[in-house]
Design an enzyme around this catalytic site. Structure first.
Site, PDB file in Angstrom:
ATOM      1  N   ASP A  29       0.846  -1.191   0.000  1.00  0.00           N
ATOM      2  CA  ASP A  29       0.000   0.000   0.000  1.00  0.00           C
ATOM      3  C   ASP A  29       0.885   1.247   0.000  1.00  0.00           C
ATOM      4  OD1 ASP A  29      -3.217   0.492   0.992  1.00  0.00           O
ATOM      5  OD2 ASP A  29      -1.835   2.192   1.102  1.00  0.00           O
ATOM      6  N   ILE A  30       0.474   2.231  -0.774  1.00  0.00           N
ATOM      7  CA  ILE A  30       1.234   3.472  -0.924  1.00  0.00           C
ATOM      8  C   ILE A  30       1.201   4.320   0.355  1.00  0.00           C
ATOM      9  CG2 ILE A  30      -0.569   5.018  -1.803  1.00  0.00           C
ATOM     10  CD1 ILE A  30       1.354   5.706  -4.116  1.00  0.00           C
ATOM     11  N   ASN A  85     -12.859  -3.034   2.839  1.00  0.00           N
ATOM     12  CA  ASN A  85     -13.852  -1.979   3.014  1.00  0.00           C
ATOM     13  C   ASN A  85     -14.789  -2.014   1.813  1.00  0.00           C
ATOM     14  OD1 ASN A  85     -12.623  -0.925   5.409  1.00  0.00           O
ATOM     15  ND2 ASN A  85     -11.050   0.004   4.116  1.00  0.00           N
ATOM     16  N   GLY A  91     -15.462   3.346   4.005  1.00  0.00           N
ATOM     17  CA  GLY A  91     -14.218   3.983   3.585  1.00  0.00           C
ATOM     18  C   GLY A  91     -13.572   3.380   2.354  1.00  0.00           C
ATOM     19  N   GLN A  92     -14.355   2.671   1.526  1.00  0.00           N
ATOM     20  CA  GLN A  92     -13.772   2.155   0.271  1.00  0.00           C
ATOM     21  C   GLN A  92     -13.467   3.324  -0.650  1.00  0.00           C
ATOM     22  OE1 GLN A  92     -16.228  -0.570  -2.013  1.00  0.00           O
ATOM     23  NE2 GLN A  92     -14.576  -1.040  -3.439  1.00  0.00           N
ATOM     24  N   SER A  93     -12.189   3.482  -1.006  1.00  0.00           N
ATOM     25  CA  SER A  93     -11.812   4.616  -1.854  1.00  0.00           C
ATOM     26  C   SER A  93     -11.447   4.185  -3.269  1.00  0.00           C
ATOM     27  CB  SER A  93     -10.654   5.395  -1.220  1.00  0.00           C
ATOM     28  OG  SER A  93      -9.528   4.569  -1.077  1.00  0.00           O
ATOM     29  N   HIS A  98     -10.431  -5.339  -3.131  1.00  0.00           N
ATOM     30  CA  HIS A  98      -9.071  -5.509  -2.593  1.00  0.00           C
ATOM     31  C   HIS A  98      -9.134  -5.910  -1.138  1.00  0.00           C
ATOM     32  CE1 HIS A  98     -10.209  -1.237  -2.336  1.00  0.00           C
ATOM     33  NE2 HIS A  98      -9.527  -1.166  -1.212  1.00  0.00           N
ATOM     34  N   HIS A 100      -6.929  -5.724   2.238  1.00  0.00           N
ATOM     35  CA  HIS A 100      -5.770  -5.189   2.969  1.00  0.00           C
ATOM     36  C   HIS A 100      -5.234  -6.304   3.870  1.00  0.00           C
ATOM     37  CE1 HIS A 100      -6.794  -0.761   2.437  1.00  0.00           C
ATOM     38  NE2 HIS A 100      -7.999  -1.276   2.249  1.00  0.00           N
TER      39      HIS A 100
HETATM   40  P1  5GP Z   1      -9.691   1.488   0.502  1.00  0.00           P
HETATM   41  O1  5GP Z   1      -9.603   2.893   1.032  1.00  0.00           O
HETATM   42  O2  5GP Z   1     -10.505   1.428  -0.764  1.00  0.00           O
HETATM   43  O3  5GP Z   1     -10.101   0.472   1.512  1.00  0.00           O
HETATM   44  O4  5GP Z   1      -8.204   1.072   0.125  1.00  0.00           O
HETATM   45  C1  5GP Z   1      -7.528   1.622  -0.952  1.00  0.00           C
HETATM   46  C2  5GP Z   1      -6.056   1.600  -0.615  1.00  0.00           C
HETATM   47  O5  5GP Z   1      -5.321   1.792  -1.789  1.00  0.00           O
HETATM   48  C3  5GP Z   1      -5.621   2.690   0.370  1.00  0.00           C
HETATM   49  O6  5GP Z   1      -5.057   2.095   1.531  1.00  0.00           O
HETATM   50  C4  5GP Z   1      -4.607   3.498  -0.427  1.00  0.00           C
HETATM   51  O7  5GP Z   1      -3.509   3.937   0.349  1.00  0.00           O
HETATM   52  C5  5GP Z   1      -4.170   2.527  -1.496  1.00  0.00           C
HETATM   53  N1  5GP Z   1      -3.760   3.169  -2.747  1.00  0.00           N
HETATM   54  C6  5GP Z   1      -4.415   4.159  -3.413  1.00  0.00           C
HETATM   55  N2  5GP Z   1      -3.768   4.482  -4.549  1.00  0.00           N
HETATM   56  C7  5GP Z   1      -2.668   3.662  -4.587  1.00  0.00           C
HETATM   57  C8  5GP Z   1      -1.592   3.517  -5.532  1.00  0.00           C
HETATM   58  O8  5GP Z   1      -1.516   4.199  -6.568  1.00  0.00           O
HETATM   59  N3  5GP Z   1      -0.649   2.586  -5.254  1.00  0.00           N
HETATM   60  C9  5GP Z   1      -0.704   1.803  -4.119  1.00  0.00           C
HETATM   61  N4  5GP Z   1       0.288   0.912  -3.929  1.00  0.00           N
HETATM   62  N5  5GP Z   1      -1.708   1.913  -3.218  1.00  0.00           N
HETATM   63  C10 5GP Z   1      -2.660   2.834  -3.459  1.00  0.00           C
END
Ligand code: 5GP
Ligand code: ZN
Length: 112
Positions: A29-30, A85, A91-93, A98, A100
Site C-alpha cells: 500500500d502506498i 472496506n 471507507g472504500q476509496s 481488494h 488489505h
Molecule cells: P480502501 O480505502 O478502498 O479500503 O483502500 C484503498 C487503498 O489503496 C488505500 O489504503 C490506499 O492507500 C491505497 N492506494 C491508493 N492508490 C494507490 C496507488 O496508486 N498505489 C498503491 N500501492 N496503493 C494505493
C-alpha cells in the site's frame, strides 16, 4: 476502463509487488497503516465485496490461500488482519475489490 487497480494489475501503473500469479496481484500500500501493509487484488475487475457472486467467488478462496502462503513467507506468525472496506461508509476509496493485509503492530478491536 478507468480503474486504478486494473491499471496496477496490468502493470500500467508501477507498484511494489509482493506476489503475482495469473489471477491475482499483491502489492504494498502506498500509504501504509501498519509496518506491514499490502493489498491483494483480483486481476479481473470486481467493483467490491458487494459484487461477489457464485460466478466470481472462486477468486476469494484463491486470494485467502495466497494470503495464508504470504503470511508464512513473511513470517507474520504474531498475527495479521485482513480487511475489505465496501462502500462509502466503510471507507472504500478504490472501486476494485481488494484485501488489505495489516501486520507488525498490535491492531485495535473493534476497528474505528
Ligand atoms: P480502501 O480505502 O478502498 O479500503 O483502500 C484503498 C487503498 O489503496 C488505500 O489504503 C490506499 O492507500 C491505497 N492506494 C491508493 N492508490 C494507490 C496507488 O496508486 N498505489 C498503491 N500501492 N496503493 C494505493
Ligand atoms: Zn478495476
Amino acid at each position: 476502463m478507468d480503474c486504478l487497480f486494473c491499471k496496477i494489475a496490468a502493470g500500467e501503473i508501477p507498484s511494489k509487488k509482493v506476489y503475482e500469479d495469473e489471477l491475482v496481484l499483491a502489492f504494498y500500500d502506498i500509504e501504509p497503516q501498519a509496518p506491514v501493509h499490502f493489498l491483494v487484488i483480483p486481476k479481473e475487475h470486481i467493483s467490491g465485496a458487494d459484487a461477489i457472486t457464485s460466478e466470481n467467488s472462486q477468486i476469494v478462496s484463491h486470494i485467502y490461500q495466497v494470503i495464508a502462503k504470504l503470511s508464512r513467507e513473511l513470517k507474520l506468525e504474531k498475527g495479521f488482519r485482513i480487511v475489505t472496506n465496501c462502500g462509502e461508509e466503510a471507507g472504500q476509496s478504490v472501486p476494485h475489490l481488494h484485501f488489505h493485509v495489516l501486520a507488525g503492530r498490535s491492531l485495535a478491536w473493534p476497528p474505528g
